[in-house]
Motif scaffolding. Structure first.
Motif, PDB file in Angstrom:
ATOM      1  N   ARG A 495      31.363  42.897  43.835  1.00 35.90           N
ATOM      2  CA  ARG A 495      29.984  41.947  42.921  1.00 35.90           C
ATOM      3  C   ARG A 495      28.986  41.326  43.475  1.00 35.90           C
ATOM      4  N   GLN A 526      35.503  43.393  34.417  1.00 31.95           N
ATOM      5  CA  GLN A 526      35.360  42.159  34.002  1.00 31.95           C
ATOM      6  C   GLN A 526      35.989  41.322  32.743  1.00 31.95           C
ATOM      7  N   GLY A 529      39.095  40.356  32.948  1.00 34.03           N
ATOM      8  CA  GLY A 529      39.253  38.608  34.413  1.00 34.03           C
ATOM      9  C   GLY A 529      39.643  39.424  35.470  1.00 34.03           C
ATOM     10  N   PRO A 532      34.406  38.492  37.975  1.00 35.10           N
ATOM     11  CA  PRO A 532      34.033  37.467  37.582  1.00 35.10           C
ATOM     12  C   PRO A 532      32.952  38.349  36.624  1.00 35.10           C
TER      13      PRO A 532
END
Length: 593
Positions: A495, A526, A529, A532
């Protein structure tokens, strides 16, 4: 009608009105920034203030410098000074004008100089007072991307043990911040070399002619010579008879920011400079004026083949433009990435040199990084030279819990750490320690071999996000390891957008479509889902451009992602997606039949 001085009553009233108008014209408002002092190598001082563009020229024409000839003198006398007014337009600010008053050396020696603005209103000017050889010098070094605020400067002065003697501005776009930090009126500014575009011409006109410190800065026990050409390094360094020399590489010959040219990514470009610095014996490190992505190297030595290698007792390289962005990758010669916005603070005396990377107040939390050198002929040289007994210190830390030993280990040279090695037990103890040096040493372990911390990646907490970043950046420095499953899995699920942006740049430099495939897989997570979406629209655009504008990737796995992302990304990122769909269509030709 009674007359006075040959004037009638009408003439007297008119004279009074004119006098009142002249007094009003002579009244200048307080400046929006300043006064700040810019010291020149020849002893001249520029006193600079910024006023709104609406202030009339006649008002500014009455602003002047004044001083008492001695502390016992009650009368203020005007000082002669050259005067310049320059219009300026700062980014995202109202138009302004800069008033510069240039004092010659003989007039810059007064201690109590003031700027007279209007009757009853004057501002004190904090004139430069540089240290002598036997005293302590305190400076800070920064660029436009790391401009401190007043509270940051207070912390720096507290850490250095006294007021700053000057602030050294590295080349960069600092016109947006200069004068707005709330401290510039207290600390003299020194600008050794300047490079800027046309949009900064007005500010450079206020600072002074280019190169007034081109010979370097010599302040008491510390000298900071400017190295414009590495061929002349030995000659330049030999001209200084001081306790410490810290060269300024204003060209930033070793850079790891994502915008740097490929040839700047390796320290071999510094071989001549490093070798000359090592032979001088009073050069602990070199300051590099890069463009973001700060880092501190291991102690570096130059071997017989002119290759740069890490080694105890060598000269470190510090890329001081610490704006918080991640490097493009981390080669083995880098000790630690300085990935938080920070200012370099330096304290030097005849015995030691102390360096502190002070995080800015708005940076993420975490302790400052500190290093200290002592002169090589002494028995105790200071750990920053990298000369430490690693086995003994490791034993002290593991068996006695010595935090001092842990701090020294974090500054050891890479070859010594590699020889000692990092076992699973050592990594576990480092991960469980709350001491700042434990996190630093854990990040050093990634330089020994990024693979040795693979098993701990999933268990690292938020406080050790820097270790996760370093592992990935160490892998990005080794194209031969791009296909390793552990690395690809870490990159696919990260992330950390700074790492993603670095991976995109590395993929572009090496033509590594395998890295783009991993980024595509991350984007699929992403879309589903499982991760993020990246919030920054510039990051979204960078990823979309790299994937959907690539001529090397198959459109088949990209097509469903493009369709799914049309309404989910920022307008800036939609452009590459729209171009992709126009080029390849929303469905495969075989599906359309």
């Amino acid at each position: 009608m009674r007359r006075w001085g040959g004037m009638g009553l009408y003439g007297v009233v008119l004279l009074l009105l004119m006098a009142g108008g002249a007094a009003h014209a002579a009244s200048a408002p307080d400046p929006v920034a300043g006064p700040w002092c810019i010291a020149h190598a020849d002893g001249r001082v520029r006193v600079v203030m910024e006023f709104p563009a609406t202030v009339s020229a006649s008002s500014l024409s009455h602003v002047h410098l004044q001083a008492r000839e001695s502390d016992r003198d009650d009368q203020l006398r005007a000082l002669p000074a050259q005067r310049r007014v320059q219009s300026i337009q700062r980014p995202l600010a109202d138009p302004g004008q800069v008033l510069t008053l240039i004092l010659e050396p003989q007039h810059a020696l007064y201690h109590n100089i003031e700027v007279w603005l209007r009757p009853g209103r004057s501002l004190r000017v904090n004139m430069p007072r540089f240290p002598h050889r036997a005293s302590t010098a305190r400076f800070m070094v920064m660029s436009g991307g790391t401009w401190p605020q007043a509270e940051d400067v207070e912390k720096i002065q507290e850490a250095l043990g006294g007021p700053l003697h000057g602030a050294i501005l590295l080349p960069g776009t600092w016109q947006r911040q200069l004068g707005y930090g709330g401290w510039e009126h207290q600390v003299p500014l020194l600008v050794p070399m300047r490079r800027a575009g046309a949009d900064e011409a007005a500010m450079l006109a206020a600072v002074g002619p280019p190169g007034d410190w081109r010979g370097g800065i010599d302040m008491g026990p510390l000298a900071l010579p400017v190295i414009d050409d590495p061929i002349h390094t030995a000659r330049i360094l030999s001209a200084y008879e001081v306790d410490w020399i810290v060269p300024l590489d204003t060209h930033g010959r070793w850079r790891l920011d994502r915008h740097a040219a490929r040839q700047r990514h390796h320290p071999d470009a510094l071989s001549l400079m490093l070798d000359s610095a090592y032979r001088r014996e009073v050069v602990p490190f070199i300051i590099g004026a890069g463009a973001g992505a700060g880092f501190l190297s291991d102690p570096l030595l130059v071997d017989e083949s002119r290759s740069v290698q890490a080694g105890a007792g060598g000269v470190r390289y510090l890329s001081a433009a610490m704006d918080g962005t991640a490097p493009i990758f981390l080669p083995r010669e880098v000790a630690v990435s300085l990935d938080r916005p920070a200012v370099l603070a330096i304290r030097a005396n005849q015995e030691s040199l102390y360096v502190r990377m002070q995080p800015l107040a708005d940076a993420t939390s975490g302790p400052a990084l500190e290093f200290q050198w002592q002169h090589r002929p002494q028995e105790s040289m200071g750990p920053a030279w990298g000369i430490v007994d690693v086995p003994h210190l490791m034993s002290q830390w593991r068996e006695e819990g010595s935090e001092a030993a842990l701090s020294l280990l974090a500054q050891a040279a890479l070859p010594d750490l590699r020889e000692e090695g990092f076992t699973s037990e050592i990594l576990r103890d480092l991960q469980g320690s709350s001491h700042p040096a434990a996190g630093h040493l854990l990040r050093r372990a990634t330089a020994v071999d990024a693979a040795i911390v693979n098993e701990w990646m999933s268990g690292l907490g938020e406080g050790q996000a820097g270790v996760r970043r370093d592992v990935l950046l160490r892998y990005l420095a080794q194209p031969a390891r791009f296909e390793q499953a552990a690395f690809r899995n870490f990159l696919r699920t990260t992330r950390d957008v700074e790492v993603v942006l670095s991976a995109l740049r590395v993929a572009d430099l090496h033509g590594a479509t395998s890295l783009l495939e991993v980024i595509r897989e991350r984007l699929a997570l992403q879309v589903d889902g499982e991760l993020p979406m990246d919030a920054d629209e510039t990051v979204q655009h960078a990823i979309a451009h790299a994937l959907f504008d690539s001529p090397y990737l198959s459109p088949t796995p990209l097509r469903p992602l493009a369709v799914a992302l049309e309404g989910r990304v920022a307008p800036l990122a939609r452009q590459p997606i729209e171009r992709f769909l126009q080029r390849y269509g929303r469905e495969r030709p075989a599906d359309q039949r």
